[in-house]
Design a protein around this motif. Structure first.
Motif, PDB file in Angstrom:
ATOM      1  N   ALA A   1      43.896  46.606  22.704  1.00  0.00           N
ATOM      2  CA  ALA A   1      42.977  47.106  23.729  1.00  0.00           C
ATOM      3  C   ALA A   1      43.710  47.982  24.735  1.00  0.00           C
ATOM      4  O   ALA A   1      43.198  49.026  25.156  1.00  0.00           O
ATOM      5  CB  ALA A   1      42.301  45.931  24.433  1.00  0.00           C
ATOM      6  N   LEU A   2      44.909  47.564  25.123  1.00  0.00           N
ATOM      7  CA  LEU A   2      45.698  48.352  26.075  1.00  0.00           C
ATOM      8  C   LEU A   2      45.965  49.756  25.560  1.00  0.00           C
ATOM      9  O   LEU A   2      46.007  50.720  26.339  1.00  0.00           O
ATOM     10  CB  LEU A   2      47.038  47.661  26.350  1.00  0.00           C
ATOM     11  N   GLN A   3      46.141  49.879  24.265  1.00  0.00           N
ATOM     12  CA  GLN A   3      46.531  51.161  23.674  1.00  0.00           C
ATOM     13  C   GLN A   3      45.351  51.926  23.074  1.00  0.00           C
ATOM     14  O   GLN A   3      45.541  52.906  22.360  1.00  0.00           O
ATOM     15  CB  GLN A   3      47.603  50.908  22.612  1.00  0.00           C
ATOM     16  N   THR A   4      44.135  51.478  23.383  1.00  0.00           N
ATOM     17  CA  THR A   4      42.931  52.156  22.904  1.00  0.00           C
ATOM     18  C   THR A   4      42.371  53.043  24.010  1.00  0.00           C
ATOM     19  O   THR A   4      41.927  52.535  25.042  1.00  0.00           O
ATOM     20  CB  THR A   4      41.859  51.138  22.477  1.00  0.00           C
ATOM     21  N   PRO A   5      42.381  54.366  23.842  1.00  0.00           N
ATOM     22  CA  PRO A   5      41.866  55.257  24.892  1.00  0.00           C
ATOM     23  C   PRO A   5      40.413  54.931  25.259  1.00  0.00           C
ATOM     24  O   PRO A   5      39.577  54.704  24.389  1.00  0.00           O
ATOM     25  CB  PRO A   5      41.973  56.648  24.253  1.00  0.00           C
ATOM     26  N   GLY A   6      40.150  54.882  26.562  1.00  0.00           N
ATOM     27  CA  GLY A   6      38.796  54.660  27.037  1.00  0.00           C
ATOM     28  C   GLY A   6      38.316  53.227  26.985  1.00  0.00           C
ATOM     29  O   GLY A   6      37.150  52.953  27.270  1.00  0.00           O
ATOM     30  N   CYS A   7      39.188  52.295  26.651  1.00  0.00           N
ATOM     31  CA  CYS A   7      38.766  50.898  26.507  1.00  0.00           C
ATOM     32  C   CYS A   7      38.470  50.269  27.875  1.00  0.00           C
ATOM     33  O   CYS A   7      39.137  50.559  28.870  1.00  0.00           O
ATOM     34  CB  CYS A   7      39.851  50.094  25.801  1.00  0.00           C
ATOM     35  N   VAL A   8      37.456  49.422  27.914  1.00  0.00           N
ATOM     36  CA  VAL A   8      37.196  48.576  29.077  1.00  0.00           C
ATOM     37  C   VAL A   8      37.811  47.212  28.785  1.00  0.00           C
ATOM     38  O   VAL A   8      37.468  46.568  27.790  1.00  0.00           O
ATOM     39  CB  VAL A   8      35.687  48.427  29.347  1.00  0.00           C
ATOM     40  N   ILE A   9      38.726  46.780  29.647  1.00  0.00           N
ATOM     41  CA  ILE A   9      39.425  45.511  29.461  1.00  0.00           C
ATOM     42  C   ILE A   9      38.995  44.556  30.566  1.00  0.00           C
ATOM     43  O   ILE A   9      39.221  44.815  31.749  1.00  0.00           O
ATOM     44  CB  ILE A   9      40.951  45.715  29.474  1.00  0.00           C
ATOM     45  N   HIS A  10      38.363  43.470  30.174  1.00  0.00           N
ATOM     46  CA  HIS A  10      37.812  42.506  31.129  1.00  0.00           C
ATOM     47  C   HIS A  10      38.714  41.284  31.218  1.00  0.00           C
ATOM     48  O   HIS A  10      38.861  40.540  30.246  1.00  0.00           O
ATOM     49  CB  HIS A  10      36.402  42.096  30.680  1.00  0.00           C
ATOM     50  N   LEU A  11      39.312  41.074  32.378  1.00  0.00           N
ATOM     51  CA  LEU A  11      40.130  39.900  32.655  1.00  0.00           C
ATOM     52  C   LEU A  11      39.231  38.882  33.357  1.00  0.00           C
ATOM     53  O   LEU A  11      39.037  38.922  34.571  1.00  0.00           O
ATOM     54  CB  LEU A  11      41.324  40.286  33.530  1.00  0.00           C
ATOM     55  N   GLU A  12      38.673  37.981  32.568  1.00  0.00           N
ATOM     56  CA  GLU A  12      37.625  37.094  33.070  1.00  0.00           C
ATOM     57  C   GLU A  12      38.212  35.892  33.803  1.00  0.00           C
ATOM     58  O   GLU A  12      39.131  35.248  33.322  1.00  0.00           O
ATOM     59  CB  GLU A  12      36.759  36.624  31.897  1.00  0.00           C
ATOM     60  N   GLU A  13      37.658  35.628  34.992  1.00  0.00           N
ATOM     61  CA  GLU A  13      38.120  34.529  35.849  1.00  0.00           C
ATOM     62  C   GLU A  13      39.621  34.638  36.101  1.00  0.00           C
ATOM     63  O   GLU A  13      40.393  33.726  35.820  1.00  0.00           O
ATOM     64  CB  GLU A  13      37.758  33.178  35.242  1.00  0.00           C
ATOM     65  N   ILE A  14      40.003  35.757  36.685  1.00  0.00           N
ATOM     66  CA  ILE A  14      41.423  36.054  36.877  1.00  0.00           C
ATOM     67  C   ILE A  14      42.092  35.079  37.835  1.00  0.00           C
ATOM     68  O   ILE A  14      43.315  34.935  37.831  1.00  0.00           O
ATOM     69  CB  ILE A  14      41.601  37.512  37.366  1.00  0.00           C
ATOM     70  N   ASN A  15      41.323  34.390  38.657  1.00  0.00           N
ATOM     71  CA  ASN A  15      41.913  33.428  39.590  1.00  0.00           C
ATOM     72  C   ASN A  15      41.841  31.991  39.078  1.00  0.00           C
ATOM     73  O   ASN A  15      41.933  31.045  39.853  1.00  0.00           O
ATOM     74  CB  ASN A  15      41.225  33.518  40.960  1.00  0.00           C
ATOM     75  N   ARG A  16      41.704  31.836  37.741  1.00  0.00           N
ATOM     76  CA  ARG A  16      41.618  30.491  37.188  1.00  0.00           C
ATOM     77  C   ARG A  16      42.619  30.252  36.044  1.00  0.00           C
ATOM     78  O   ARG A  16      42.305  29.550  35.080  1.00  0.00           O
ATOM     79  CB  ARG A  16      40.192  30.225  36.691  1.00  0.00           C
ATOM     80  N   PRO A  17      43.829  30.784  36.091  1.00  0.00           N
ATOM     81  CA  PRO A  17      44.781  30.476  35.017  1.00  0.00           C
ATOM     82  C   PRO A  17      45.274  29.039  35.143  1.00  0.00           C
ATOM     83  O   PRO A  17      45.277  28.463  36.236  1.00  0.00           O
ATOM     84  CB  PRO A  17      45.924  31.467  35.258  1.00  0.00           C
ATOM     85  N   GLU A  18      45.688  28.457  34.028  1.00  0.00           N
ATOM     86  CA  GLU A  18      46.252  27.110  34.087  1.00  0.00           C
ATOM     87  C   GLU A  18      47.538  27.099  34.900  1.00  0.00           C
ATOM     88  O   GLU A  18      47.874  26.107  35.536  1.00  0.00           O
ATOM     89  CB  GLU A  18      46.510  26.590  32.672  1.00  0.00           C
ATOM     90  N   ASN A  19      48.255  28.222  34.851  1.00  0.00           N
ATOM     91  CA  ASN A  19      49.488  28.372  35.624  1.00  0.00           C
ATOM     92  C   ASN A  19      49.498  29.783  36.218  1.00  0.00           C
ATOM     93  O   ASN A  19      49.428  30.758  35.467  1.00  0.00           O
ATOM     94  CB  ASN A  19      50.708  28.167  34.720  1.00  0.00           C
ATOM     95  N   PRO A  20      49.573  29.930  37.546  1.00  0.00           N
ATOM     96  CA  PRO A  20      49.547  31.269  38.153  1.00  0.00           C
ATOM     97  C   PRO A  20      50.629  32.208  37.625  1.00  0.00           C
ATOM     98  O   PRO A  20      50.441  33.423  37.603  1.00  0.00           O
ATOM     99  CB  PRO A  20      49.756  30.977  39.647  1.00  0.00           C
ATOM    100  N   LYS A  21      51.766  31.655  37.170  1.00  0.00           N
ATOM    101  CA  LYS A  21      52.842  32.495  36.645  1.00  0.00           C
ATOM    102  C   LYS A  21      52.441  33.183  35.343  1.00  0.00           C
ATOM    103  O   LYS A  21      53.095  34.132  34.916  1.00  0.00           O
ATOM    104  CB  LYS A  21      54.101  31.660  36.432  1.00  0.00           C
ATOM    105  N   ALA A  22      51.368  32.702  34.726  1.00  0.00           N
ATOM    106  CA  ALA A  22      50.901  33.322  33.480  1.00  0.00           C
ATOM    107  C   ALA A  22      50.418  34.747  33.714  1.00  0.00           C
ATOM    108  O   ALA A  22      50.300  35.526  32.764  1.00  0.00           O
ATOM    109  CB  ALA A  22      49.783  32.479  32.871  1.00  0.00           C
ATOM    110  N   LEU A  23      50.149  35.096  34.973  1.00  0.00           N
ATOM    111  CA  LEU A  23      49.662  36.443  35.292  1.00  0.00           C
ATOM    112  C   LEU A  23      50.792  37.443  35.509  1.00  0.00           C
ATOM    113  O   LEU A  23      50.527  38.634  35.692  1.00  0.00           O
ATOM    114  CB  LEU A  23      48.790  36.398  36.556  1.00  0.00           C
ATOM    115  N   ASN A  24      52.039  36.979  35.484  1.00  0.00           N
ATOM    116  CA  ASN A  24      53.162  37.841  35.862  1.00  0.00           C
ATOM    117  C   ASN A  24      53.255  39.117  35.035  1.00  0.00           C
ATOM    118  O   ASN A  24      53.618  40.181  35.549  1.00  0.00           O
ATOM    119  CB  ASN A  24      54.479  37.068  35.758  1.00  0.00           C
TER     120      ASN A  24
END
Length: 288
Positions: A103-126
């Motif tokens: 998805a990152l390398q697909t031109p024009g893609c919409v990437i939805h990071l759903e519930e970005i403030n609900r990871p099991e571990n905040p470091k997973a977002l690094n």
């Protein structure tokens, strides 16, 4: 170690013909679409549960004919988990990439990071920091240098507030990378129109449901957070012949006794449901 290549088809979402948003938000989204042609952009959508945040992301993809991919941030416990995993096959270790790098390398893609403030571990977002920053690239030993393609739009959605269990305060350094959009429940008359069109009930039934729902939302002693998603569930039961009272009782996540007491109180009240001043319009391919 080898890397498995598995292509996954990214598709454009289906257009919802009855998706309404605030007129000002419609203008802003059009400008975001224009800006994304210069460089990838990040949009954070915050609001109450069930007010249409995820649906907005899909509708954006449909309106602008963009392939769209949704990723559940709530399942992440460690950095890199979005990208892929190590596998063992026939005694050989290999790396299996997930949909996210594609998805990152697909031109024009919409990437939805759903519930970005609900990871099991905040470091997973690094590992998201560099992708969402100006560099728009990240190095992984297993995949090499991954660069974000042109015209990509990142959406992050979140429910924010003390009432949402398991959520984290979003790191200011991460929040700073986003434009911010706030969403709320749609106005009563618009919500009634959506119910009537999607569930196939009469407008009179829809207005009655909306009146009760808004009284539940604004109840002085025992307010209940009734999402737009739940209101549609109620309307679908009514369309099948269920009484409005029973449809509400069986659709809301609360005890029957608690709800009965509130409904009894509402039956004795005569307050009107006030409409919001904002103008809401259909979010489709036509710009008014």
């Amino acid at each position: 170690m080898s890397t498995d290549k598995k292509l996954v088809s990214l598709t454009v979402p289906r257009l919802d013909p009855y998706f309404y948003i605030d007129k000002e938000l419609r203008v802003i989204l059009e400008r975001m679409e224009t800006l994304s042609k210069k460089h990838p952009i990040n949009i954070l959508v915050s609001g109450k549960q069930g007010c249409g945040k995820s649906s907005l992301v899909s509708q954006f993809g449909a309106v602008y004919n963009r392939p769209t991919a949704h990723f559940q941030i709530g399942i992440l416990s460690e950095p890199g988990q979005l990208f892929g995993e190590q596998t063992l096959k026939n005694g050989e270790t290999s790396y299996r990439p997930y949909l996210f790098p594609e998805a990152l390398q697909t031109p024009g893609c919409v990437i939805h990071l759903e519930e970005i403030n609900r990871p099991e571990n905040p470091k997973a977002l690094n590992m998201l920091y560099s992708i969402l920053a100006e560099d728009r690239e990240i190095w992984m030993d297993e995949l090499g240098l991954i660069k974000v393609a042109d015209n990509v739009v990142f959406f992050a959605t979140m429910n924010e507030g003390e009432e949402y269990i398991g959520t984290e305060m979003l790191d200011p350094a991460l929040r700073d990378r986003f434009y911010t959009v706030l969403m709320d429940y749609i106005p009563p008359e618009v919500e009634a129109e959506v119910m009537a069109q999607k569930a196939g009930i009469t407008r009179e039934q829809a207005l009655e449901i909306v009146e009760i729902i808004n009284k539940l939302r604004g109840h002085s002693q025992f307010p209940i957070d009734v999402s737009t998603r739940t209101s549609l569930m109620i309307a679908e039961l009514v369309a099948l012949g269920t009484t409005i009272r029973d449809a509400i009782v069986y659709s809301l996540q609360t005890t029957k006794e608690h709800l009965e007491s509130i409904l009894l109180t509402l039956h004795l009240e005569n307050s009107n449901v006030e409409s919001k001043a904002s103008e809401y319009i259909l979010f489709n391919r036509d710009i008014e």
